[in-house]
Structures are given as structure tokens and as C-alpha cells.
Design a protein around this motif. Sequence first.
Motif, PDB file in Angstrom:
ATOM      1  N   VAL A 154      -0.193  37.263  -8.399  1.00 12.61           N
ATOM      2  CA  VAL A 154       0.235  38.630  -8.165  1.00 12.61           C
ATOM      3  C   VAL A 154       1.265  38.997  -9.235  1.00 12.61           C
ATOM      4  O   VAL A 154       2.113  38.198  -9.616  1.00 12.61           O
ATOM      5  N   ALA A 155       1.151  40.206  -9.753  1.00 11.57           N
ATOM      6  CA  ALA A 155       2.087  40.706 -10.761  1.00 11.57           C
ATOM      7  C   ALA A 155       2.057  42.226 -10.728  1.00 11.57           C
ATOM      8  O   ALA A 155       1.114  42.829 -10.213  1.00 11.57           O
ATOM      9  N   GLY A 156       3.117  42.817 -11.266  1.00 10.72           N
ATOM     10  CA  GLY A 156       3.167  44.260 -11.274  1.00 10.72           C
ATOM     11  C   GLY A 156       4.436  44.745 -11.952  1.00 10.72           C
ATOM     12  O   GLY A 156       5.198  43.979 -12.557  1.00 10.72           O
ATOM     13  N   THR A 157       4.665  46.052 -11.803  1.00  9.75           N
ATOM     14  CA  THR A 157       5.842  46.678 -12.404  1.00  9.75           C
ATOM     15  C   THR A 157       6.957  46.750 -11.364  1.00  9.75           C
ATOM     16  O   THR A 157       6.784  47.398 -10.315  1.00  9.75           O
ATOM     17  N   PRO A 158       8.094  46.102 -11.594  1.00  9.25           N
ATOM     18  CA  PRO A 158       9.182  46.122 -10.598  1.00  9.25           C
ATOM     19  C   PRO A 158       9.756  47.529 -10.456  1.00  9.25           C
ATOM     20  O   PRO A 158       9.878  48.279 -11.425  1.00  9.25           O
ATOM     21  N   GLN A 159      10.111  47.901  -9.203  1.00  6.45           N
ATOM     22  CA  GLN A 159      10.786  49.166  -8.918  1.00  6.45           C
ATOM     23  C   GLN A 159      12.231  48.866  -8.548  1.00  6.45           C
ATOM     24  O   GLN A 159      12.515  47.983  -7.719  1.00  6.45           O
ATOM     25  N   ALA A 160      13.127  49.634  -9.146  1.00  9.54           N
ATOM     26  CA  ALA A 160      14.545  49.438  -8.832  1.00  9.54           C
ATOM     27  C   ALA A 160      14.822  49.720  -7.365  1.00  9.54           C
ATOM     28  O   ALA A 160      15.665  49.072  -6.727  1.00  9.54           O
ATOM     29  N   SER A 161      14.087  50.698  -6.807  1.00  9.55           N
ATOM     30  CA  SER A 161      14.304  51.049  -5.403  1.00  9.55           C
ATOM     31  C   SER A 161      13.761  49.998  -4.463  1.00  9.55           C
ATOM     32  O   SER A 161      14.058  50.017  -3.264  1.00  9.55           O
ATOM     33  N   GLY A 162      12.918  49.095  -4.979  1.00  9.24           N
ATOM     34  CA  GLY A 162      12.336  48.079  -4.102  1.00  9.24           C
ATOM     35  C   GLY A 162      13.177  46.837  -3.979  1.00  9.24           C
ATOM     36  O   GLY A 162      12.761  45.882  -3.313  1.00  9.24           O
ATOM     37  N   GLY A 163      14.293  46.799  -4.605  1.00  8.75           N
ATOM     38  CA  GLY A 163      15.141  45.629  -4.511  1.00  8.75           C
ATOM     39  C   GLY A 163      14.933  44.703  -5.684  1.00  8.75           C
ATOM     40  O   GLY A 163      14.145  44.957  -6.599  1.00  8.75           O
ATOM     41  N   LYS A 164      15.644  43.590  -5.647  1.00  7.47           N
ATOM     42  CA  LYS A 164      15.578  42.632  -6.735  1.00  7.47           C
ATOM     43  C   LYS A 164      14.266  41.864  -6.676  1.00  7.47           C
ATOM     44  O   LYS A 164      13.873  41.377  -5.617  1.00  7.47           O
ATOM     45  N   THR A 165      13.580  41.771  -7.822  1.00 10.22           N
ATOM     46  CA  THR A 165      12.294  41.077  -7.910  1.00 10.22           C
ATOM     47  C   THR A 165      12.390  39.964  -8.926  1.00 10.22           C
ATOM     48  O   THR A 165      12.997  40.119  -9.988  1.00 10.22           O
ATOM     49  N   SER A 166      11.721  38.845  -8.622  1.00  9.29           N
ATOM     50  CA  SER A 166      11.720  37.716  -9.561  1.00  9.29           C
ATOM     51  C   SER A 166      11.002  38.125 -10.843  1.00  9.29           C
ATOM     52  O   SER A 166       9.921  38.721 -10.791  1.00  9.29           O
ATOM     53  N   PRO A 167      11.582  37.836 -11.995  1.00  9.37           N
ATOM     54  CA  PRO A 167      10.920  38.195 -13.272  1.00  9.37           C
ATOM     55  C   PRO A 167       9.560  37.522 -13.437  1.00  9.37           C
ATOM     56  O   PRO A 167       8.740  37.974 -14.227  1.00  9.37           O
ATOM     57  N   TYR A 168       9.342  36.456 -12.676  1.00  8.04           N
ATOM     58  CA  TYR A 168       8.080  35.726 -12.821  1.00  8.04           C
ATOM     59  C   TYR A 168       6.887  36.598 -12.448  1.00  8.04           C
ATOM     60  O   TYR A 168       5.782  36.427 -12.981  1.00  8.04           O
ATOM     61  N   PHE A 169       7.109  37.562 -11.514  1.00  6.17           N
ATOM     62  CA  PHE A 169       6.012  38.404 -11.047  1.00  6.17           C
ATOM     63  C   PHE A 169       5.933  39.726 -11.781  1.00  6.17           C
ATOM     64  O   PHE A 169       5.141  40.588 -11.409  1.00  6.17           O
ATOM     65  N   ALA A 170       6.779  39.906 -12.780  1.00 10.56           N
ATOM     66  CA  ALA A 170       6.745  41.146 -13.556  1.00 10.56           C
ATOM     67  C   ALA A 170       5.657  41.036 -14.619  1.00 10.56           C
ATOM     68  O   ALA A 170       5.498  40.008 -15.285  1.00 10.56           O
ATOM     69  N   GLY A 171       4.877  42.087 -14.772  1.00 11.74           N
ATOM     70  CA  GLY A 171       3.820  42.090 -15.781  1.00 11.74           C
ATOM     71  C   GLY A 171       2.587  42.817 -15.283  1.00 11.74           C
ATOM     72  O   GLY A 171       2.600  43.495 -14.261  1.00 11.74           O
ATOM     73  N   GLY A 172       1.486  42.630 -16.035  1.00 13.91           N
ATOM     74  CA  GLY A 172       0.251  43.311 -15.676  1.00 13.91           C
ATOM     75  C   GLY A 172      -0.834  42.316 -15.288  1.00 13.91           C
ATOM     76  O   GLY A 172      -0.567  41.241 -14.731  1.00 13.91           O
ATOM     77  N   VAL A 173      -2.069  42.676 -15.641  1.00 14.78           N
ATOM     78  CA  VAL A 173      -3.216  41.832 -15.283  1.00 14.78           C
ATOM     79  C   VAL A 173      -3.100  40.468 -15.942  1.00 14.78           C
ATOM     80  O   VAL A 173      -3.404  39.431 -15.333  1.00 14.78           O
ATOM     81  N   GLY A 174      -2.650  40.420 -17.190  1.00 16.73           N
ATOM     82  CA  GLY A 174      -2.545  39.143 -17.896  1.00 16.73           C
ATOM     83  C   GLY A 174      -1.617  38.175 -17.199  1.00 16.73           C
ATOM     84  O   GLY A 174      -1.915  36.974 -17.099  1.00 16.73           O
ATOM     85  N   ALA A 175      -0.480  38.678 -16.711  1.00 23.39           N
ATOM     86  CA  ALA A 175       0.460  37.805 -16.011  1.00 23.39           C
ATOM     87  C   ALA A 175      -0.149  37.266 -14.723  1.00 23.39           C
ATOM     88  O   ALA A 175       0.011  36.087 -14.384  1.00 23.39           O
ATOM     89  N   ALA A 176      -0.840  38.109 -13.997  1.00 27.77           N
ATOM     90  CA  ALA A 176      -1.450  37.668 -12.740  1.00 27.77           C
ATOM     91  C   ALA A 176      -2.553  36.643 -12.989  1.00 27.77           C
ATOM     92  O   ALA A 176      -2.663  35.632 -12.287  1.00 27.77           O
ATOM     93  N   LEU A 177      -3.393  36.889 -14.031  1.00 24.01           N
ATOM     94  CA  LEU A 177      -4.452  35.935 -14.336  1.00 24.01           C
ATOM     95  C   LEU A 177      -3.880  34.620 -14.843  1.00 24.01           C
ATOM     96  O   LEU A 177      -4.440  33.546 -14.594  1.00 24.01           O
ATOM     97  N   GLY A 178      -2.777  34.693 -15.562  1.00 20.62           N
ATOM     98  CA  GLY A 178      -2.139  33.472 -16.021  1.00 20.62           C
ATOM     99  C   GLY A 178      -1.720  32.588 -14.857  1.00 20.62           C
ATOM    100  O   GLY A 178      -1.832  31.359 -14.907  1.00 20.62           O
ATOM    101  N   GLN A 179      -1.245  33.184 -13.783  1.00 26.62           N
ATOM    102  CA  GLN A 179      -0.886  32.420 -12.593  1.00 26.62           C
ATOM    103  C   GLN A 179      -2.109  31.707 -12.002  1.00 26.62           C
ATOM    104  O   GLN A 179      -2.029  30.564 -11.543  1.00 26.62           O
ATOM    105  N   VAL A 180      -3.252  32.400 -12.056  1.00 25.44           N
ATOM    106  CA  VAL A 180      -4.484  31.805 -11.505  1.00 25.44           C
ATOM    107  C   VAL A 180      -4.938  30.643 -12.363  1.00 25.44           C
ATOM    108  O   VAL A 180      -5.252  29.553 -11.867  1.00 25.44           O
ATOM    109  N   PHE A 181      -4.999  30.848 -13.677  1.00 23.72           N
ATOM    110  CA  PHE A 181      -5.491  29.799 -14.560  1.00 23.72           C
ATOM    111  C   PHE A 181      -4.547  28.598 -14.601  1.00 23.72           C
ATOM    112  O   PHE A 181      -4.982  27.455 -14.780  1.00 23.72           O
ATOM    113  N   ARG A 182      -3.262  28.864 -14.469  1.00 23.13           N
ATOM    114  CA  ARG A 182      -2.310  27.759 -14.469  1.00 23.13           C
ATOM    115  C   ARG A 182      -2.251  27.064 -13.112  1.00 23.13           C
ATOM    116  O   ARG A 182      -1.585  26.045 -12.971  1.00 23.13           O
TER     117      ARG A 182
END
Length: 601
Positions: free
Chosen positions: A423-451
Motif C-alpha cells: 500500500v502506498a499513496g500521497t500523505p495528507q497533513a490533515s490525516g495525521g503523521k504517516t510513515s514515509p515508507y508508505f509515501a509514493g505511488g504505484v511503484g512504491a506499492a509494487l516494490g513492497q510486493v516484489f520485495r
Amino acid sequence: MKPLALALIPVLLLNAQPPGLRTWQAPEVPPVRLANSARLASVLRAGKLYLTLQDAIGLAIENNLGLASARYGPLLSEWALKRSQAGGPIRGVPSASAQVSSVNSGVGVSGTIASAGLGGGGGNGGGGGGGGVAVQQIGQVTPNLDPVLQNSTTFSHLTQPQANPVLSQTTALVQNQRTYNTVYQQGLLTGGYIQLRDYSQYLKENAPSDALNPAYGPHADLYLRHNLLQGFGIRLNSRSIRIAELNIAGSRETLRSQVIDLVSAVANLYWDLVTAHDVIQARRASVEIAQKFYEDTRQRIEIGALARVELPRAAAELATRRQDLLLAGSTVAQLENRLKEAIIRTEDPAVEMASIVLLDAVPTPAADTLPPVHDLVAAALKKRPDVAVAKIRDQAAELNALGTVNPLLPTLSVVAQTYNRGVAGTPQASGGKTSPYFAGGVGAALGQVFRRDFPSESASVSFSAPLGNRQAQADYGIDQLRLRQAAIQGRRDTNQIAVDISNQVIALRQARARFTAAADTRALQEELLRAEQEKFAFGKSTITGLITTQRALVNAQTLEINARADYAHARVSLDQVLGDTLEANHVSLDAATRGFYPDQK
């Protein structure tokens, strides 16, 4: 879909026939040919059909409708093999919509509710793969061996009222979703199937509370289900393929049997017609003799050498001989119609009006140097198509019996599954603090799957055993008893073949002996008639004696002609019972299968 695309590469390389455009096209089936072959026009000259035996056989092979229908047998068997190689009877795979949740658990407002168990639907629970799908079928059926690819793509725009805006921080939750669900399934000849699945979701909504917005959630799944006892083994699951391969050979032997029957029937018709023409010649000669006898009798009466009362007897004899000639002509016409029916495909007025001129004579019986009967039987068992078909049928029955042996075993199956999520996406300031690990787009999410950052595995074993098992035992017993019956029937057929060959050899030798005796009798009757005519010319014989001698000659000629025809039929029958018909008549089975004789392009 990128995780699945990469995972499919080795599977597609192992697949013998990768899908192409022809996979979804209807096979081309040429139309039937209803016109007569060109050979018919070549033998039709000046209103007459000039036929040799080979011409008649060739026309029958090219134009006979029964044989034309039988030619589809091997083609049907080849398509049956193609269908067996695909497995079945199951078509396709279960729908992926029942296997993957429509919302990636934990993503977005609805995903958060679902992961907390507050929406009543629960999460996807680890993606149960095909394990949640129960498919029941009677008997051991080969898995579907054709790979199947399914894809479901959904675009949705949803607006949901929020009576409690605490979580969504809005009174109207607006969601834009895109889901891609792809499943590839391949059956295994060993008794199971493997499934690759890719599920990915894009979610964007107007909730200020979302930590990631928009968010991407890919999911890759590898699922294996395999039988270990009942339904296990290549030998078991490939039996329908091997039976279909045997059926191709069996259908070809069946076609050969029909070609043999057709060639034998045409040969018999041809020799019958030749015999009928020979009978006409004999009847015509007898009419000429009776005509001369009538003229001689009338002249002798005119000069006073005979009483006038003898003229009606000579006239009656002439009328009888003419009547015999008319009957012989009717027989020829009937036999011509039968031969025409065998050698044409469709009615042709020119052929119907044409008379047949036969260019081959009935073979004169010669001394036959036949091998011993046991050698003929051994050769026939190797050549006869019915023997070959019986062997193929027995082999297919033995293969098919595997389907009743295996169900005697208990059911033991294993299920293994591994899947990865991201899972990855664009962090929202209004949504609270988000781990940088989940910040990104499709490439970041697919990287989690392949790894395999979030790997999950599961395995299960299921066992089932009927305590009585009487149905499986009964099926096995019935099949085994039928195999024993077939073995006895095969031996009885072999014995009958030996009897048939022995009878045909005796019939052939008797026909040759009868012809020799008939030929000698006809020669003697000709000498007796010449002697009787000389005696009659000198007044030493009576009209009654002369008429009796003439009739005896006609009968002797008829017996000789019929004896020669009986020999030809006996030769045809012996070739047929030995399986030598095609070789004896120089017929190529390949050419007959294509409908051209001899082998024409």
C-alpha cells in the motif's frame, strides 16, 4: 497488473501452445462436395461408359456418398483428441470476485471500517484463493489443461452520506475507485491446478482524515491445490488423451474397413455385370443356332425331306431362345443401374442414359498356390481392420478402467498459498503523521510486493475416506468383468476368423474345380452338337435329339459362365476375409481417405 505479468512469463513459456488470435476463431470447415468427380466425364464417351475394374473402383471411391460420410470419422477423432488434450469437463475458473474483497482492507474510510470488523463484511482474510470454492463432479475427470486468463476492471464513483462524520470528517463521502482483478489458472496433468492472481486498487476520496489520499493497494497471490491419492497421477489423468489417440487409429481402421467393403462390393458388381454380358453373348449365339436350325428345318420341309409338323417345334425353340436373350438383357440393365448407383455421387442424365462397356473380362481360374491356412490366419490377424479395431477397443477399455481403480483410494489433497500485499499513496497533513515508507505511488506499492515486505503463507491438508466404499468397488468389479468378457469375445472372434478363412479357401478351390468341370462339359457339348447336326443333315437324327443337344449346350455354356463368376466372387471374398482387398486392387488408403483415386493432387 505488473506483478502478475512478470509472474506469468515462466508459466507461458512452459505452455505448449501459447494463445493466439486463432484461439478465438471458429475452425474452418470446408463445404461438402456433391458433384461427381472429373473421372466420370473422362470415361463417358459417345453416350457410353467405358469402364475397367480400376475405373469402377476409382469412381466409387471418389463419388460414393457412404464413403464420403465415413471420411469425417478420422477428422472427428482428431477434434476429440484436441478436446481431450484440453481436459474437462470443467470450463473456465471460479469468478475472482468471490475470492478478493472489493475494498483493500485498511485503505480509506470504508477499508478502515472493514478492517475493524464494524461493517459486517470483514476483511479479505488473507485471500483464500480457490480454497473457498467447492466444485463437485462425478468420477475422475482430467483437470482443465487449457490455461485460462480472467480480468475484471471496475471504475466507480460513489457518494455515501455520513451520519457520523467523526471518522470521515465530512457529511458526504465521495470516492473514486479503480480496481483491477486478474486471474490466471492452469490445470496440472498430475491432478491439481495452480492459480496466479493480481488484484490492485486505486482509491481517492474527499475525507480529510485519510492518511494516504489517493492510495494504491496491490495484491499478488500464488495458489496451488493438488490431489495426493484419489485423482493423482499423470497415468490416470491422461487416460482420456491416450484413448482419444487410440480412437484416431481406430477411426482410420474403421474407414479402411469401409473402403474394403466398398471395393469388394464394386468388384462383385463389376464381375456380375461382366457375367451378365457373357450370358447375353451365349444367349445370342444360341439364338443364332436356333435361327439357323429354324431356316434349315423350313428348307428341308420345302423339299419334302421333313414333315411340316416339325416347323412349329423349330419355331418354338427359336422363340424360347429369343425370350432367354430378352431376359438376359433385362438383367444387364438392372446390374448397370446398380453399378451406376455405386459410382456416382449425384444424378446425371447423361450417365443415366449411357450404357456401360466393360473393358475387363472375368479372370480365368488358374491353379492357386495358397499357403497353409494357419499362415493365412496369422497374416489376416495383422491386416484385418476389424481385428485392429478390436485391439484398440480393448486397449481403450483397459485405459478407461483406470478411472474405476483410482476412486477406490481415499481423498487426500493439499492446498498451499502465498501472497503479498502493498500500500502506498500521497500523505495528507490533515490525516495525521504517516510513515514515509508508505509515501509514493504505484511503484512504491509494487516494490513492497516484489520485495515481499508483507508476506503471508498458508497450507492445509484435507482427508476423506468412505467407510463402505461399495459404489467404487462395484464400478471396479463391473469394469474388470467386462474386460474378461472382452477377452473371451476376442478369442471367439479369432477362432471365427480362422473358420471363415478355411471356408473361403475351400470355396475358392471348389469354384476352380467347378469351372474346370464346366469348361470341359461345354467343350464336349459343342462337339456333341456338331456331331448331332451332321447326323441330322444326313437324316440319322431327329429334331428332338437336335433340340435336346442344343439345350444341353446352352446349359453348359451358362454353367461355365456362372462357374467363372463364382470363382471371381470367391477370390474377392478370400481377399476380403484376409484383409488383402486394397493391395489386390492397388488401392491406396491415403488416397481413398482424401477422396482421390489413384493418388491425385
